[in-house]
Design a protein around this motif. Sequence first.
Motif, mmCIF file in Angstrom:
data_model
loop_
_atom_site.group_PDB
_atom_site.id
_atom_site.type_symbol
_atom_site.label_atom_id
_atom_site.label_comp_id
_atom_site.label_asym_id
_atom_site.label_seq_id
_atom_site.Cartn_x
_atom_site.Cartn_y
_atom_site.Cartn_z
ATOM 1 N N MET A 192 0.841 -1.169 0.000
ATOM 2 C CA MET A 192 0.000 0.000 0.000
ATOM 3 C C MET A 192 0.898 1.248 0.000
ATOM 4 O O MET A 192 1.904 1.301 0.697
ATOM 5 N N LYS A 193 0.504 2.211 -0.788
ATOM 6 C CA LYS A 193 1.264 3.449 -0.880
ATOM 7 C C LYS A 193 1.056 4.281 0.391
ATOM 8 O O LYS A 193 -0.057 4.477 0.851
ATOM 9 N N ARG A 194 2.158 4.751 0.946
ATOM 10 C CA ARG A 194 2.076 5.564 2.159
ATOM 11 C C ARG A 194 1.672 6.981 1.795
ATOM 12 O O ARG A 194 1.969 7.482 0.719
ATOM 13 N N HIS A 195 0.981 7.621 2.696
ATOM 14 C CA HIS A 195 0.543 8.994 2.478
ATOM 15 C C HIS A 195 0.920 9.819 3.700
ATOM 16 O O HIS A 195 1.089 9.281 4.791
ATOM 17 N N PRO A 196 1.052 11.122 3.518
ATOM 18 C CA PRO A 196 1.425 11.966 4.664
ATOM 19 C C PRO A 196 0.276 12.079 5.666
ATOM 20 O O PRO A 196 -0.900 11.993 5.308
ATOM 21 N N PHE A 197 0.638 12.253 6.913
ATOM 22 C CA PHE A 197 -0.346 12.431 7.976
ATOM 23 C C PHE A 197 -0.973 13.815 7.846
ATOM 24 O O PHE A 197 -0.270 14.808 7.704
ATOM 25 N N GLU A 198 -2.287 13.870 7.880
ATOM 26 C CA GLU A 198 -3.002 15.133 7.782
ATOM 27 C C GLU A 198 -3.967 15.253 8.968
ATOM 28 O O GLU A 198 -5.064 14.691 8.949
ATOM 29 N N PRO A 199 -3.568 15.967 10.014
ATOM 30 C CA PRO A 199 -4.403 16.051 11.213
ATOM 31 C C PRO A 199 -5.736 16.755 10.974
ATOM 32 O O PRO A 199 -6.709 16.467 11.662
ATOM 33 N N ALA A 200 -5.814 17.651 10.010
ATOM 34 C CA ALA A 200 -7.074 18.348 9.745
ATOM 35 C C ALA A 200 -8.135 17.365 9.250
ATOM 36 O O ALA A 200 -9.304 17.448 9.638
ATOM 37 N N ARG A 201 -7.743 16.433 8.407
ATOM 38 C CA ARG A 201 -8.689 15.414 7.939
ATOM 39 C C ARG A 201 -9.116 14.492 9.080
ATOM 40 O O ARG A 201 -10.254 14.031 9.121
ATOM 41 N N LEU A 202 -8.195 14.220 9.980
ATOM 42 C CA LEU A 202 -8.529 13.402 11.145
ATOM 43 C C LEU A 202 -9.594 14.088 11.996
ATOM 44 O O LEU A 202 -10.574 13.463 12.401
ATOM 45 N N ILE A 203 -9.425 15.375 12.244
ATOM 46 C CA ILE A 203 -10.392 16.123 13.046
ATOM 47 C C ILE A 203 -11.747 16.193 12.341
ATOM 48 O O ILE A 203 -12.790 16.003 12.969
ATOM 49 N N ALA A 204 -11.734 16.441 11.040
ATOM 50 C CA ALA A 204 -12.995 16.492 10.292
ATOM 51 C C ALA A 204 -13.703 15.131 10.317
ATOM 52 O O ALA A 204 -14.924 15.055 10.494
ATOM 53 N N GLY A 205 -12.956 14.064 10.179
ATOM 54 C CA GLY A 205 -13.534 12.729 10.218
ATOM 55 C C GLY A 205 -14.090 12.376 11.585
ATOM 56 O O GLY A 205 -15.174 11.786 11.702
ATOM 57 N N LEU A 206 -13.359 12.731 12.629
ATOM 58 C CA LEU A 206 -13.853 12.466 13.982
ATOM 59 C C LEU A 206 -15.101 13.278 14.290
ATOM 60 O O LEU A 206 -16.009 12.794 14.976
#
Length: 77
Positions: A1-15
């Motif tokens: 699987m291709k690695r992707h950069p960590f994006e905390p803003a997407r994490l907050i939006a998803g939560l």
Amino acid sequence: MKRHPFEPARLIAGLTALTVGTAYGLDALGIWHPPGPWLFLTVPAGLLLSGITAAVWATARRRHARHAEQPATPPPP
């Protein structure tokens, strides 16, 4: 699987979306009744927090990249 950069803003939006979806589900089942406009205010608050986090994260990445490009010690004359 291709690695992707960590994006905390997407994490907050998803939560935020997961929290609101869970709250609506619990309300539909009659298990929990959220107080007043709580669910209506959660989405804009989560998106605002996500936007602020994205701005801070982008600034930190740019600053880190700028410092990584510069040599640690100046070259000797």
